[in-house]
Design a protein around this motif. Structure first.
Motif, PDB file in Angstrom:
ATOM      1  N   ARG A   4      -4.245  15.047   8.284  1.00  0.00           N
ATOM      2  CA  ARG A   4      -4.897  13.810   7.909  1.00  0.00           C
ATOM      3  C   ARG A   4      -5.769  13.203   9.080  1.00  0.00           C
ATOM      4  O   ARG A   4      -5.363  12.489   9.947  1.00  0.00           O
ATOM      5  CB  ARG A   4      -4.020  12.731   7.217  1.00  0.00           C
ATOM      6  CG  ARG A   4      -3.094  13.563   6.502  1.00  0.00           C
ATOM      7  CD  ARG A   4      -3.464  14.023   5.232  1.00  0.00           C
ATOM      8  NE  ARG A   4      -4.219  13.079   4.351  1.00  0.00           N
ATOM      9  CZ  ARG A   4      -5.277  13.226   3.831  1.00  0.00           C
ATOM     10  NH1 ARG A   4      -5.791  14.380   3.635  1.00  0.00           N
ATOM     11  NH2 ARG A   4      -5.996  12.220   3.198  1.00  0.00           N
ATOM     12  N   ARG A   5      -6.818  13.437   8.983  1.00  0.00           N
ATOM     13  CA  ARG A   5      -8.090  12.941  10.054  1.00  0.00           C
ATOM     14  C   ARG A   5      -8.420  11.461   9.801  1.00  0.00           C
ATOM     15  O   ARG A   5      -8.749  11.313   8.987  1.00  0.00           O
ATOM     16  CB  ARG A   5      -8.863  13.917  10.422  1.00  0.00           C
ATOM     17  CG  ARG A   5      -8.570  15.226  10.884  1.00  0.00           C
ATOM     18  CD  ARG A   5      -9.598  16.333  11.041  1.00  0.00           C
ATOM     19  NE  ARG A   5      -8.770  17.361  11.322  1.00  0.00           N
ATOM     20  CZ  ARG A   5      -8.218  17.762  12.731  1.00  0.00           C
ATOM     21  NH1 ARG A   5      -8.163  16.837  13.468  1.00  0.00           N
ATOM     22  NH2 ARG A   5      -7.913  19.073  12.753  1.00  0.00           N
ATOM     23  N   PHE A   6      -8.187  10.642  10.812  1.00  0.00           N
ATOM     24  CA  PHE A   6      -8.358   9.326  10.647  1.00  0.00           C
ATOM     25  C   PHE A   6      -9.709   9.070  10.972  1.00  0.00           C
ATOM     26  O   PHE A   6     -10.438   8.073  10.173  1.00  0.00           O
ATOM     27  CB  PHE A   6      -7.492   8.599  11.469  1.00  0.00           C
ATOM     28  CG  PHE A   6      -7.674   7.075  11.797  1.00  0.00           C
ATOM     29  CD1 PHE A   6      -7.794   6.119  11.011  1.00  0.00           C
ATOM     30  CD2 PHE A   6      -8.086   6.942  13.127  1.00  0.00           C
ATOM     31  CE1 PHE A   6      -8.123   4.946  11.170  1.00  0.00           C
ATOM     32  CE2 PHE A   6      -8.693   5.564  13.175  1.00  0.00           C
ATOM     33  CZ  PHE A   6      -8.506   4.837  12.415  1.00  0.00           C
ATOM     34  N   GLU A 541      -2.018   5.528   9.260  1.00  0.00           N
ATOM     35  CA  GLU A 541      -1.113   6.747   9.617  1.00  0.00           C
ATOM     36  C   GLU A 541       0.002   6.711   8.821  1.00  0.00           C
ATOM     37  O   GLU A 541       0.560   7.685   8.025  1.00  0.00           O
ATOM     38  CB  GLU A 541      -1.131   7.131  10.833  1.00  0.00           C
ATOM     39  CG  GLU A 541      -2.559   7.334  11.529  1.00  0.00           C
ATOM     40  CD  GLU A 541      -3.430   8.287  10.999  1.00  0.00           C
ATOM     41  OE1 GLU A 541      -3.073   9.037  10.001  1.00  0.00           O
ATOM     42  OE2 GLU A 541      -4.674   8.070  11.146  1.00  0.00           O
ATOM     43  N   HIS A 544      -0.266   7.051   5.026  1.00  0.00           N
ATOM     44  CA  HIS A 544      -0.620   8.524   4.959  1.00  0.00           C
ATOM     45  C   HIS A 544       0.712   9.051   4.096  1.00  0.00           C
ATOM     46  O   HIS A 544       0.788   9.922   3.559  1.00  0.00           O
ATOM     47  CB  HIS A 544      -1.150   9.335   5.887  1.00  0.00           C
ATOM     48  CG  HIS A 544      -2.601   9.330   5.751  1.00  0.00           C
ATOM     49  ND1 HIS A 544      -3.397   9.298   4.700  1.00  0.00           N
ATOM     50  CD2 HIS A 544      -3.504   9.175   6.714  1.00  0.00           C
ATOM     51  CE1 HIS A 544      -4.736   9.181   5.009  1.00  0.00           C
ATOM     52  NE2 HIS A 544      -4.881   9.131   6.150  1.00  0.00           N
ATOM     53  N   GLU A 603      -7.356   8.569   2.008  1.00  0.00           N
ATOM     54  CA  GLU A 603      -7.717   7.662   2.926  1.00  0.00           C
ATOM     55  C   GLU A 603      -8.168   6.283   2.504  1.00  0.00           C
ATOM     56  O   GLU A 603      -7.795   5.451   3.411  1.00  0.00           O
ATOM     57  CB  GLU A 603      -9.085   8.289   3.670  1.00  0.00           C
ATOM     58  CG  GLU A 603      -9.090   9.777   4.304  1.00  0.00           C
ATOM     59  CD  GLU A 603      -8.150   9.914   5.450  1.00  0.00           C
ATOM     60  OE1 GLU A 603      -8.070   8.778   6.002  1.00  0.00           O
ATOM     61  OE2 GLU A 603      -7.613  10.980   5.676  1.00  0.00           O
TER      62      GLU A 603
END
Ligand SMILES: [Zn+2]
Length: 707
Positions: A4-6, A541, A544, A603
């Motif tokens: 999961r790219r923030f 995060e 998530h 997100e």
């Protein structure tokens, strides 16, 4: 993997890095005119007076917080976006640059690590040597493709090409970025203690399938420009104009057919849709034109108990295409992919044409970045953990790690309280959520053991050769994990990266040293400021692990449903509130461009949960110290107001319209304006802090809340 790219991380475009919280900012030792054009890196520090008193916080909080900063900081010509984090990006890059420059000096005393980073740097910066070599470094690869005599020989060439492509092992949100398909080793969805083989859809050279399929004017125009770009690149490598024209048509035709067969990015967000297990016999039957035993041997893949095929329909379609199109067309396709991959490491004519399409047309960049920055980005990608050691020594003292860890623990306690207090979950599901929360491992700054690059051969002779060496190393590093126990210590981001991630299969939250710097985190700043910026990132995060995707994995990283049917239904209702809210027109990205809230739901849930958890942790800390977050301080602001201002300020960011469009259409993150305004307008805590009245734009009538 479902990494999961923030922060924004755009395919083919940007690799941000970062810097440090000491007072000393490294000086830039300029080598050329282009370098001198860059200002010395300046770190942004939070200042509540950036808020614009002429505006009302309750009307448009993003504008209220960012207007002054955005007006004073236009996007530089060689950038596609500019943000309060951009100074940090440049600062981090400068640290890496100075590290490599020192290691590249002829008289430097060098160990094995310094040899690699020094010679990588020297080869990359040697523009005249690269120009003089021309296409020579690429020629052996073009010859290999030209020599193919039958489709039977395709398989070995596919495996060979996969070694040459940086990131060919990496499953991103839409696809793997390598010709034909992607192959890697990854944790099994049902048993995260095992590493198994995975075959992923791929084969495109535009950001996703929509670019080939959509029929609106803008999409058609972009595809036409792409076709022209392919033709130009083929001509640059020696093809006759007419042949290049025909070949570019073939490339568009084949990639369009592959795109049509791809699973779309919303469907891919549900891990159940991609968890298709097959035996090797089934894989062979799925796409018999590829000789799988030959392929697996060539990429050094150990035996796998089974194969995850993310998208069987894609492989079925690819099989039909392989059988139905002549070898000459596939040779054109491979030639294009090879050239596109190599262009950035070759002559100025190749670099410029590559820039013109991928950076100018797709993202709106006006001018190419100075060479040193491109070299730093690629060195960080290729040898990131070798460079990361020096970065950590210079930019990440133990006190930064200790203070970050304290915040992480406080925010995890807030998450515990939050789960305990929600009324819509039954005790049984709450118990399971606590087990998962307790199982999350916190990784701060950098890995506990550094990657061993000793088998990667880096020389001063060929920049392209170095990139290919590093790519082959990475592919085989991932593939050879198959059948071995999981290495829990590994990171998928380098230490100097300005980003963070949650890994659902390892159940870890990861914060590279690169983001634990101003304006996100500062040792000397008030808690209200740190919790608003990096505290929200930590909460994001953590959330998530419990968003619509993360909640499907358990404490051990297994894809296992630990929810009662009723709790899952309750969850989905709350998730739908978020996805409906974020399904919105984005006028700044062009007429008619609409955000798909189903794509960004995870997100957006993490943003909303993240900010709330950070505020809960801050409030708890104040209470423990017998203070209130609502007491005005000497600067005229309350800590709670500064918390929200710091959050918004860390997201002040402007984009070129072309990039904005690409992001809205492809990226699972909302753009910053909505990351700020949609989140605060869902929070009564915000309305209290700024005394917003009912009916104000920042007071949403139907407030969404998952966590
Ligand atoms: Zn995220």
């Amino acid at each position: 993997m479902f990494i999961r790219r923030f922060v924004l991380y755009l395919l083919l475009l940007i690799l941000p890095m970062a810097v440090l919280g000491q007072n000393a900012i490294p000086s830039i030792t300029a080598n050329g005119a282009a370098d001198q054009a860059k200002d010395a890196p300046k770190l942004e520090h939070f200042d509540p007076n950036l808020a614009d008193p002429a505006l009302n916080a309750c009307d448009d909080f993003y504008k209220y917080s960012c207007n002054k900063w955005l007006a004073a900081n236009p996007i530089p010509h060689d950038e596609v976006y500019w943000s309060t984090g951009s100074g940090l990006e440049l600062w981090n890059e400068t640290v890496l640059r100075e590290t490599m420059e020192a290691a590249s000096a002829k008289d430097a005393k060098r160990g094995a690590v310094q040899q690699k980073i020094g010679d990588y740097w020297a080869a990359c910066m040697d523009e005249s040597g690269i120009e003089a070599a021309g296409l020579k470094p690429l020629q052996p690869e073009l010859d290999r493709i030209a020599a193919l005599k039958s489709k039977k020989e395709l398989t070995l060439e596919i495996a060979h090409l996969h070694h040459l492509f940086p990131g060919a092992w990496e499953q991103r949100d839409n696809q793997t970025n390598s010709p034909f398909f992607g192959f890697t080793g990854q944790q099994d969805y049902d048993d995260a203690s095992k590493v198994v083989a995975q075959l992923d859809q791929g084969g495109l050279s535009l950001p996703n399938r929509d670019y080939y399929i959509k029929t609106d004017d803008k999409s058609v125009e972009t595809l036409n420009k792409f076709r022209a770009h392919v033709q130009k690149m083929l001509v640059l490598t020696g093809e006759a104009e007419a042949q290049a024209g025909a070949d570019s048509g073939t490339v568009v035709e084949l990639e369009t057919a592959l795109a049509k067969a791809q699973m779309d990015n919303v469907a891919r967000r549900d891990p159940k849709n991609i968890n298709n297990k097959m035996s090797l016999a089934q894989v062979r039957a799925l796409a018999p034109s590829i000789e799988w035993d030959v392929y697996l041997k060539a990429v050094k893949a150990p035996a796998s108990s089974h194969y995850i095929v993310t998208s069987p329909d894609f492989f079925r379609a690819e099989e039909k295409l392989l059988a139905g199109h002549p070898l000459e067309q596939w040779k054109a396709y491979m030639r294009w992919h090879l050239i596109a991959q190599a262009a950035a490491y070759l002559t100025k004519a190749m670099v410029d044409e590559n820039f013109d399409f991928y950076y100018h047309t797709l993202a709106g960049q006006e001018q190419i970045e100075p060479r040193w920055r491109r070299c730093v980005h690629n060195a960080d990608r290729d040898l990131g953990e070798a460079l990361g050691q020096a970065y950590v020594d210079r930019a990440f003292p133990p006190e930064s790690k200790a203070r970050t860890l304290e915040m992480v623990h406080a925010i995890e306690r807030a998450m515990h309280d939050d789960v305990e207090s929600v009324s819509w979950m039954t005790p049984a599901t709450k118990e399971q959520a606590f087990v998962k929360l307790k199982g999350i491992e916190d990784k701060i700054g950098y890995p506990s053991h550094w990657r061993d690059y000793s088998s990667v051969k880096i020389t001063r002779e060929s920049y392209l050769g170095n990139v290919e060496q590093a790519s082959a190393f990475e592919l085989e590093r991932w593939v050879t994990k198959i059948g071995k126990p999981v290495d829990r210590g590994e990171w998928t981001m380098t230490p100097a990266t300005i980003n963070a991630y949650y890994d659902p299969q390892l159940n870890t939250i990861n914060f590279p040293a690169g983001i634990l710097q101003p304006p996100f985190f500062e040792k000397g700043m008030d808690d209200s400021v740190n919790y608003g910026a990096i505290g929200m990132v930590i909460g994001h995060e953590l959330t998530h692990g419990f968003d619509d995707q993360g909640r499907k994995f358990d404490a051990h990283g297994n894809l296992r449903d630990w929810w009662t049917a009723e709790d899952a239904k309750q969850y989905d209702e709350r998730g739908k509130c978020i996805s409906d809210e974020y399904t919105q027109e984005v006028p700044d990205a062009g007429a008619g461009v609409k955000q798909n809230g189903l794509l960004t739901q995870g997100e957006d849930t993490a943003d909303n949960g993240g900010l709330r958890l950070a505020l809960m942790a801050l409030t708890n800390k104040f209470q423990a110290e017998n203070k209130s977050v609502d007491t005005k301080e000497a600067d005229g602001w309350t800590p709670r107001q500064k918390f929200f201002l710091s959050y918004a300020n860390s997201w002040c960011q402007q984009y070129r319209p072309e990039l904005m469009r690409t992001v809205v259409l492809t990226n699972p993150h909302s753009i910053p304006k909505y990351r700020v305004n949609n989140v605060v307008s869902n929070m009564p805590e915000f309305q209290e802090a700024f005394s917003c009245k009912k009916g104000a734009p920042m007071v949403r009538a139907n407030q969404c809340r998952v966590w």
